[in-house]
Scaffold this active site. Structure first.
Site, short mmCIF file in Angstrom:
data_model
loop_
_atom_site.label_atom_id
_atom_site.label_comp_id
_atom_site.label_asym_id
_atom_site.label_seq_id
_atom_site.Cartn_x
_atom_site.Cartn_y
_atom_site.Cartn_z
N CYS A 1 0.82 -1.21 0.00
CA CYS A 1 0.00 0.00 0.00
C CYS A 1 0.86 1.27 0.00
O CYS A 1 1.54 1.52 -0.97
CB CYS A 1 -1.01 -0.05 1.16
SG CYS A 1 -2.35 1.11 0.91
N HIS B 1 -3.94 -5.19 0.50
CA HIS B 1 -3.45 -5.62 1.81
C HIS B 1 -3.43 -7.15 1.89
O HIS B 1 -4.42 -7.78 2.25
CB HIS B 1 -4.30 -5.02 2.92
CG HIS B 1 -4.04 -3.55 3.09
ND1 HIS B 1 -2.98 -3.06 3.81
CD2 HIS B 1 -4.67 -2.47 2.58
CE1 HIS B 1 -2.96 -1.74 3.76
NE2 HIS B 1 -3.99 -1.36 3.01
N GLU C 1 -2.06 -8.84 4.03
CA GLU C 1 -2.04 -9.31 5.42
C GLU C 1 -3.43 -9.49 6.03
O GLU C 1 -3.55 -10.08 7.09
CB GLU C 1 -1.21 -8.34 6.28
CG GLU C 1 -1.79 -6.93 6.45
CD GLU C 1 -1.50 -5.99 5.28
OE1 GLU C 1 -1.19 -6.48 4.19
OE2 GLU C 1 -1.62 -4.77 5.47
N SER D 1 1.05 -13.01 38.69
CA SER D 1 -0.30 -12.48 38.88
C SER D 1 -1.34 -13.58 38.77
O SER D 1 -2.52 -13.36 39.02
CB SER D 1 -0.59 -11.45 37.78
OG SER D 1 -0.70 -12.12 36.54
#
Ligand code: XMP
Length: 509
Positions: free
Chosen positions: A79, A167, A169, A221
């Site tokens: 892009c 794109h 991805e 945690s």
């Protein structure tokens, strides 16, 4: 690891996705800001230029600090990255029509090019750009077009530089993963050897060299990241790792004892500190959500410091920081930078002057889980829902008291146990109960009741940034509501939260 890919981030909302897709090929990659001055290490085998919310036509449009055209490794511009490559060489970039957003049909024009290997003559791709390349510079070869975009893919002559305006991805690009595979594995020739096992082996060796005979302290945690970080460190340095697990009194029912037990079962050297009285004492009278967070955060640091200072000769602080935290704090201004997580209780015990070691800094959340599984951490811990650092304090609206914590723990346990029993737990991102600051009238037996109301919250999500309320079966909700009202004293009404995020958030405070 035989090679890696560098992603230059120009601020696209999809930059992280590019990294995800490359990692899914079992290839290591890193995202760096486009303007970072860097020396390419020999392990870098290829470079990807991301998209961007900017336009190459703007004054001061972002340009890479690296001389990408002469860097000696293959380059793929996506892009904005592709537009920049074309524009820099004298091509024309102009505002695009509205047809260049969304799905488009890509037609391959040169199937012999290595980037097009295995791509069908026609396939669906995802377009999203405000600009388009109308004329390619001399010497550029057009490889594919869509109906609206002539120069959807190109290569600079016979060089190792390619550009695609779609794109690859995003999942909407049907063969997107194949384009990236062609570039990364085919053109750049990187071996797909970035696996959890290799990661563990190289990280353990690195940690041993980094830490030597020093001691490390780490706060657990109960969550996935800190647990995996601890087990990895433990594998590297054994008894030199000291873990601290603080009971704030705001955990789920019986959670402190059971998690402490599993930590010990994993061979970790862990000190449990019961500080509930201190946390609950400091929360008395506090109703503002941000003040609750600050109070709890401060108490965590203090309690952790006190426990850590009892360990002799500690020089390192271990942390479960993961890659999205790292990217978010260094992102290029632009779309990707606006997606931020504002959370995280605690902070560095600064006066201890500890060096920081973060073994998961390079990993995405699902990679942390894969590494955890390869380390033998039980699925019960790896598959746990996220739980906020301030715990139940931000699920008790208004003031937090020990009595309210007890009510909420009971109701929450009924809900979570039922989700597990019915096989629904793993289908949702996060679930819990909230104690509302209202009382309502009910009737039980022959008597009128005036008691508390519990809201149930269960959401589906990919990353917690956006979420939808989980469509739990009515029958299931009915039985949980019934069980809570029957078994939790002080509750006579249960409601289900049907808001998505945005506009609501996952937590109520
Ligand atoms: P929200 O409520 O912002 O939550 O939609 C998104 C995710 O973040 C968690 N969360 C927190 N985690 N400290 C944390 O460590 C916090 O103060 C905090 N607030 C929200 C929330 O549980 C969800 O997973």
């Amino acid at each position: 690891m035989s090679g890696e890919i560098l992603i230059l981030d120009f601020g696209s909302q999809y930059t992280q996705l590019i990294a995800r897709r490359v990692r899914e090929l079992n290839v290591y990659c890193e995202i760096v800001p486009f303007n970072k001055q860097l020396e390419l290490s020999p392990s870098v085998k290829g470079i990807i230029l991301s998209g961007s919310p900017s336009s190459v036509r703007e004054e001061g449009a972002p340009a890479p600090a690296l001389d990408v055209e002469h860097c000696g490794v293959p380059v793929l511009g996506i892009c904005y990255g592709a537009q920049w490559l074309a524009w820099k060489s004298g091509g024309t970039v102009a505002p695009a029509g509205s047809r260049e957003y969304g799905r488009a049909e890509l037609h391959v024009k040169d199937a012999s090019d290595p980037l097009m290997k295995g791509i069908p003559a026609d396939s669906r791709v995802w377009m999203s750009h405000g600009d388009t390349i109308t004329d390619l510079p001399a010497g550029f070869r057009m490889l594919a077009s869509t109906d609206a975009v002539d120069n959807a893919a190109f290569r600079i002559g016979d060089s190792l530089i390619w550009g695609i305006q779609f794109h690859a991805e995003v999942h909407h690009s049907e063969f997107g993963a194949r384009f990236l595979e062609n570039f990364v594995l085919g053109i750049c020739g990187v071996a797909p050897d970035w696996t959890p096992e290799n990661f563990i082996e190289s990280t353990v060796a690195h940690l041993r060299a980094q830490i030597g005979k020093d001691r490390v302290v780490l706060g657990l945690s109960g969550g996935v990241d800190s647990t995996v970080a601890a087990v990895l460190l433990h594998k590297a340095i054994g008894a030199q790792l000291h873990c601290i697990f603080v009971d704030s009194g705001l955990l789920r029912k019986d959670e402190f004892a059971s998690v402490l037990e599993s930590y010990k079962g994993m061979g970790l050297n862990v000190t449990g500190v019961n500080a509930s009285a201190r946390f609950l004492g400091d929360l008395a009278g506090v109703t503002d959500p941000e003040k609750k967070r600050k109070t709890i955060g401060r108490d965590f640091v203090e309690v952790f410091n006190e426990a850590a200072s009892k360990i002799k000769d500690v020089s390192w602080l271990g942390q479960g920081t993961i890659y999205p935290d790292v990217i978010e704090s260094s992102a290029v201004p632009g779309a990707s930078a606006t997606i931020k997580s504002h959370h995280n209780v605690g902070g560095l015990p600064e006066d201890m002057k500890l060096k920081v070691v973060e073994p998961l800094r390079q990993l995405f959340k699902d990679e942390v889980r894969r590494v955890g599984a390869a380390l033998g951490i039980p699925p019960l811990i790896l598959g746990r829902h996220p739980f906020p650092g301030p715990g139940l304090a931000i699920r008790i609206l208004g003031e937090v008291t020990p009595e309210k914590v007890a009510i909420l723990q009971e109701a929450d346990a009924v809900f979570i146990d039922a989700l597990r029993r019915e096989g629904l737990y793993d289908t949702i991102w996060q679930a819990g109960a909230i104690l509302l600051p209202v009382k309502s009238v009910g009737v039980m037996g022959d008597g009128r009741t005036y008691e508390n109301c519990i809201a149930l919250r269960a959401v589906t999500s990919v990353d917690g940034m956006t979420a939808d309320w989980a469509r739990l079966p009515y029958e299931f909700l009915a039985s949980v509501s019934d069980a809570i009202i029957r078994s939790v004293k002080g509750v006579n009404r249960v409601v289900y939260d049907i808001c998505s995020k945005p506009p609501a958030t996952i937590e109520w405070e």
